[in-house]
Enzyme design. Structure first.
Site, PDB file in Angstrom:
ATOM      1  N   CYS A 130      24.199   4.319   3.317  1.00  0.00           N
ATOM      2  CA  CYS A 130      23.636   4.572   1.653  1.00  0.00           C
ATOM      3  C   CYS A 130      24.521   5.490   1.069  1.00  0.00           C
ATOM      4  CB  CYS A 130      22.121   4.994   1.983  1.00  0.00           C
ATOM      5  SG  CYS A 130      21.883   5.853   3.217  1.00  0.00           S
ATOM      6  N   HIS A 237      19.481  10.006  -2.596  1.00  0.00           N
ATOM      7  CA  HIS A 237      20.622  10.835  -1.995  1.00  0.00           C
ATOM      8  C   HIS A 237      21.364  11.383  -3.398  1.00  0.00           C
ATOM      9  CE1 HIS A 237      19.628   9.474   1.777  1.00  0.00           C
ATOM     10  NE2 HIS A 237      20.706   8.801   2.177  1.00  0.00           N
TER      11      HIS A 237
HETATM   12  O1  25A Z   1      18.047   4.302  15.246  1.00  0.00           O
HETATM   13  P1  25A Z   1      18.152   2.576  14.875  1.00  0.00           P
HETATM   14  O2  25A Z   1      17.764   1.991  16.102  1.00  0.00           O
HETATM   15  O3  25A Z   1      19.648   2.384  14.266  1.00  0.00           O
HETATM   16  O4  25A Z   1      17.079   2.437  13.717  1.00  0.00           O
HETATM   17  C1  25A Z   1      17.077   3.124  12.484  1.00  0.00           C
HETATM   18  C2  25A Z   1      15.924   2.628  11.732  1.00  0.00           C
HETATM   19  O5  25A Z   1      16.435   3.231  10.260  1.00  0.00           O
HETATM   20  C3  25A Z   1      15.814   2.324   9.446  1.00  0.00           C
HETATM   21  C4  25A Z   1      14.524   1.423  10.232  1.00  0.00           C
HETATM   22  O6  25A Z   1      13.630   1.936  10.342  1.00  0.00           O
HETATM   23  C5  25A Z   1      15.393   1.457  11.497  1.00  0.00           C
HETATM   24  O7  25A Z   1      14.573   1.088  12.596  1.00  0.00           O
HETATM   25  N1  25A Z   1      16.710   1.546   8.614  1.00  0.00           N
HETATM   26  C6  25A Z   1      17.459   0.541   8.956  1.00  0.00           C
HETATM   27  N2  25A Z   1      18.389   0.635   8.096  1.00  0.00           N
HETATM   28  C7  25A Z   1      18.398   1.385   7.041  1.00  0.00           C
HETATM   29  C8  25A Z   1      18.871   2.106   6.063  1.00  0.00           C
HETATM   30  N3  25A Z   1      19.854   1.209   5.563  1.00  0.00           N
HETATM   31  C9  25A Z   1      17.258   2.239   7.772  1.00  0.00           C
HETATM   32  N4  25A Z   1      16.699   3.394   6.945  1.00  0.00           N
HETATM   33  C10 25A Z   1      17.344   3.674   5.867  1.00  0.00           C
HETATM   34  N5  25A Z   1      18.401   3.010   5.414  1.00  0.00           N
HETATM   35  P2  25A Z   1      12.246   1.645   9.758  1.00  0.00           P
HETATM   36  O8  25A Z   1      11.346   2.301  10.662  1.00  0.00           O
HETATM   37  O9  25A Z   1      12.064   1.800   8.173  1.00  0.00           O
HETATM   38  O10 25A Z   1      12.025   0.231  10.054  1.00  0.00           O
HETATM   39  C11 25A Z   1      11.938  -0.547  11.021  1.00  0.00           C
HETATM   40  C12 25A Z   1      11.859  -2.110  10.849  1.00  0.00           C
HETATM   41  O11 25A Z   1      12.650  -2.674  11.997  1.00  0.00           O
HETATM   42  C13 25A Z   1      11.501  -3.601  12.554  1.00  0.00           C
HETATM   43  N6  25A Z   1      11.984  -3.385  14.090  1.00  0.00           N
HETATM   44  C14 25A Z   1      12.226  -2.585  15.047  1.00  0.00           C
HETATM   45  N7  25A Z   1      12.664  -3.018  16.174  1.00  0.00           N
HETATM   46  C15 25A Z   1      12.589  -4.466  16.107  1.00  0.00           C
HETATM   47  C16 25A Z   1      12.257  -4.899  14.708  1.00  0.00           C
HETATM   48  N8  25A Z   1      12.237  -6.012  14.263  1.00  0.00           N
HETATM   49  C17 25A Z   1      12.449  -6.904  15.084  1.00  0.00           C
HETATM   50  N9  25A Z   1      12.944  -6.735  16.479  1.00  0.00           N
HETATM   51  C18 25A Z   1      12.988  -5.316  17.105  1.00  0.00           C
HETATM   52  N10 25A Z   1      13.205  -5.391  18.175  1.00  0.00           N
HETATM   53  C19 25A Z   1      10.373  -2.520  12.341  1.00  0.00           C
HETATM   54  O12 25A Z   1       9.219  -3.465  12.869  1.00  0.00           O
HETATM   55  C20 25A Z   1      10.506  -2.416  11.332  1.00  0.00           C
HETATM   56  O13 25A Z   1      10.301  -3.453  10.342  1.00  0.00           O
HETATM   57  P3  25A Z   1       8.017  -2.880  13.632  1.00  0.00           P
HETATM   58  O14 25A Z   1       7.004  -4.019  13.971  1.00  0.00           O
HETATM   59  O15 25A Z   1       8.475  -2.209  14.802  1.00  0.00           O
HETATM   60  O16 25A Z   1       7.291  -1.824  12.546  1.00  0.00           O
HETATM   61  C21 25A Z   1       6.032  -1.869  12.361  1.00  0.00           C
HETATM   62  C22 25A Z   1       5.407  -0.886  11.758  1.00  0.00           C
HETATM   63  O17 25A Z   1       5.479   0.375  12.546  1.00  0.00           O
HETATM   64  C23 25A Z   1       5.709   1.351  11.853  1.00  0.00           C
HETATM   65  N11 25A Z   1       6.802   2.106  12.374  1.00  0.00           N
HETATM   66  C24 25A Z   1       8.212   1.560  12.284  1.00  0.00           C
HETATM   67  N12 25A Z   1       9.038   2.601  12.864  1.00  0.00           N
HETATM   68  C25 25A Z   1       8.301   3.648  12.930  1.00  0.00           C
HETATM   69  C26 25A Z   1       7.004   3.562  12.656  1.00  0.00           C
HETATM   70  N13 25A Z   1       5.953   4.321  12.412  1.00  0.00           N
HETATM   71  C27 25A Z   1       6.373   5.640  12.997  1.00  0.00           C
HETATM   72  N14 25A Z   1       7.614   5.826  13.269  1.00  0.00           N
HETATM   73  C28 25A Z   1       8.527   5.216  13.330  1.00  0.00           C
HETATM   74  N15 25A Z   1       9.813   5.523  13.731  1.00  0.00           N
HETATM   75  C29 25A Z   1       5.591   1.138  10.615  1.00  0.00           C
HETATM   76  O18 25A Z   1       4.157   1.597   9.851  1.00  0.00           O
HETATM   77  C30 25A Z   1       5.891  -0.403  10.386  1.00  0.00           C
HETATM   78  O19 25A Z   1       5.254  -1.009   9.529  1.00  0.00           O
HETATM   79  O1  L14 Z   2      23.911   4.350   8.792  1.00  0.00           O
HETATM   80  O2  L14 Z   2      19.451   9.114   8.343  1.00  0.00           O
HETATM   81  O3  L14 Z   2      22.886   3.118   7.491  1.00  0.00           O
HETATM   82  O4  L14 Z   2      19.597   9.079   6.214  1.00  0.00           O
HETATM   83  C1  L14 Z   2      21.485   5.285   6.788  1.00  0.00           C
HETATM   84  C2  L14 Z   2      20.517   6.414   6.740  1.00  0.00           C
HETATM   85  C3  L14 Z   2      22.231   6.121   9.019  1.00  0.00           C
HETATM   86  C4  L14 Z   2      21.275   7.363   8.842  1.00  0.00           C
HETATM   87  C5  L14 Z   2      22.923   4.001   8.343  1.00  0.00           C
HETATM   88  C6  L14 Z   2      20.015   8.805   7.353  1.00  0.00           C
HETATM   89  C7  L14 Z   2      22.004   5.130   8.048  1.00  0.00           C
HETATM   90  C8  L14 Z   2      20.914   7.579   7.413  1.00  0.00           C
END
Ligand code: 25A
Ligand code: L14
Length: 332
Positions: A130, A237
């Site tokens: 982003c 941001h």
């Molecule tokens: O650390 P990682 O693994 O790299 O992940 C980074 C996280 O950053 C977000 C996204 O989080 C991701 O999980 N993200 C990704 N790209 C981004 C970007 N460019 C970014 N953020 C900013 N800029 P998120 O919480 O917004 O979305 C997660 C989505 O992914 C689905 N998911 C997770 N594991 C999965 C999967 N889908 C398929 N297979 C898998 N193995 C996730 O679905 C969500 O759509 P879900 O069913 O797990 O989510 C259901 C509901 O759960 C709640 N929830 C989700 N995460 C959290 C949470 N509640 C509390 N804390 C959490 N961390 C929500 O209510 C959601 O609706």
């Molecule tokens: O690499 O936490 O796209 O603000 C973007 C959001 C990494 C973390 C990525 C954050 C993510 C970042």
């Protein structure tokens, strides 16, 4: 005209929900949508385009049907595993995670900046970080006109970048509760750490900005450094960008270059205290630039203040615009 089938992976997340909003606003020629997430939300219902959709659980067989484009935003490990599966079935994956961005076989694209890179994809296209995306929208026009020697990034990043958990940490912090997502309180604080630390003492977020900028602007020799900071702001941001240009410039002409750049809005009227601000950029698809002024400590230096909605242009909007551009260019 051909109609496309689009899958959204991670549809229930912060970025995923915004994919759906942007898709409702930008009119793509679509036949069917498939909304996928983890088992946590499989079976739940989402109203989208005036229709009720049931969330499906993502698995190895999810792409065994006629899907043209998959927009992924479910974290790095999900993308690592499932993007190649989708690509092997002929789906064009537009991936929001950092998993594939620096892979030399994967184009890293901001549609206003390097659309020609879409032509050499092998089934996966990466959406940049982003903070990188909004910087690219402001810097590409300067690179084309004046050349860029060196960039110093300092960012002020919203909690929504860390997904739902980041948002909750700020909401709960205001009420005096301890953080869960961040390792320190974010309310009333600034955290000079985004993502994990690397052996060189930089954070991964900082090195993403350095490396992704070089890849998108196509210049490995550019000198770049970054400090990325989390601030107690929910959305958008902000970035201070110091740029050393190759060629001399006239400040009014440079502002004109920015004012006419695609996807960029110049908000620079200091007499009336007009400059880009997070509260105004929220919900917008454009990138905003202002406080444009000469760096008087350098021959050809300029300072910029750049703001964008990190979940829109920084993630969902950019990914949907990639799909739109590929359709326009006849690549899908
Ligand atoms: O650390 P990682 O693994 O790299 O992940 C980074 C996280 O950053 C977000 C996204 O989080 C991701 O999980 N993200 C990704 N790209 C981004 C970007 N460019 C970014 N953020 C900013 N800029 P998120 O919480 O917004 O979305 C997660 C989505 O992914 C689905 N998911 C997770 N594991 C999965 C999967 N889908 C398929 N297979 C898998 N193995 C996730 O679905 C969500 O759509 P879900 O069913 O797990 O989510 C259901 C509901 O759960 C709640 N929830 C989700 N995460 C959290 C949470 N509640 C509390 N804390 C959490 N961390 C929500 O209510 C959601 O609706
Ligand atoms: O690499 O936490 O796209 O603000 C973007 C959001 C990494 C973390 C990525 C954050 C993510 C970042």
């Amino acid at each position: 005209m051909k109609k496309y089938n689009i899958a959204v992976v991670g549809a229930t997340g912060m970025v995923g929900r915004t994919f759906l909003k942007v898709l409702e606003e930008i009119n793509l020629p679509v036949e069917n949508y498939y909304l996928l997430a983890s088992s946590r939300s499989a079976g739940s219902k989402i109203t989208f385009m005036g229709k009720e959709y049931t969330i499906e659980e993502l698995n190895e067989n999810s792409f065994d049907r006629d899907i043209d484009i998959a927009l992924f935003s479910a974290g790095g490990s999900t993308s690592e595993k499932f993007a190649p599966i989708a690509a092997s079935k002929g789906v064009v994956v537009i991936d929001n995670s950092s998993a594939w961005r620096m892979d030399p076989k994967v184009p890293l694209v901001v549609p206003e900046v390097n659309p020609e890179d879409l032509k050499w994809h092998n089934g996966i296209i990466a959406n940049p970080n982003c903070s990188t995306i909004q910087a690219m929208v402001a810097l590409r026009p300067l690179q084309l006109k004046y050349g860029i020697k060196r960039i110093v990034y300092s960012t002020y990043q919203a909690v929504s970048g860390a997904g739902m958990g980041g948002y909750q940490d700020l909401e709960n912090g205001i009420k005096g509760m301890a953080p869960k997502k961040f390792n320190h309180p974010i309310f009333n604080n600034c955290l000079p750490q985004i993502d994990v630390f690397l052996p060189n003492g930089y954070t991964k977020e900082e090195m993403k900005m350095v490396n992704e900028t070089k890849k998108i602007l196509g210049d490995d020799n550019m000198k770049i450094t970054a400090t990325t900071v989390r601030v107690p702001v929910f959305d958008c941001h902000s970035e201070s960008i110091n740029v050393e240009l190759e060629k001399p410039f006239d400040l009014d002409e440079l502002k004109n270059v920015l004012a006419n750049a695609p996807g960029l809005v110049l908000e620079d009227d200091i007499d009336n205290c007009v400059y880009p601000m997070a509260v105004n950029a929220k919900g917008k698809n454009e990138t905003f630039v202002g406080r444009v002024r000469r760096d008087e400590s350098l021959d050809n230096g300029v300072n910029l203040w750049v703001v964008a909605d990190n979940i829109r242009k920084g993630a969902a909007t950019n990914a949907v615009q990639i799909a739109q551009k590929m359709i326009e260019m006849g690549l899908i």
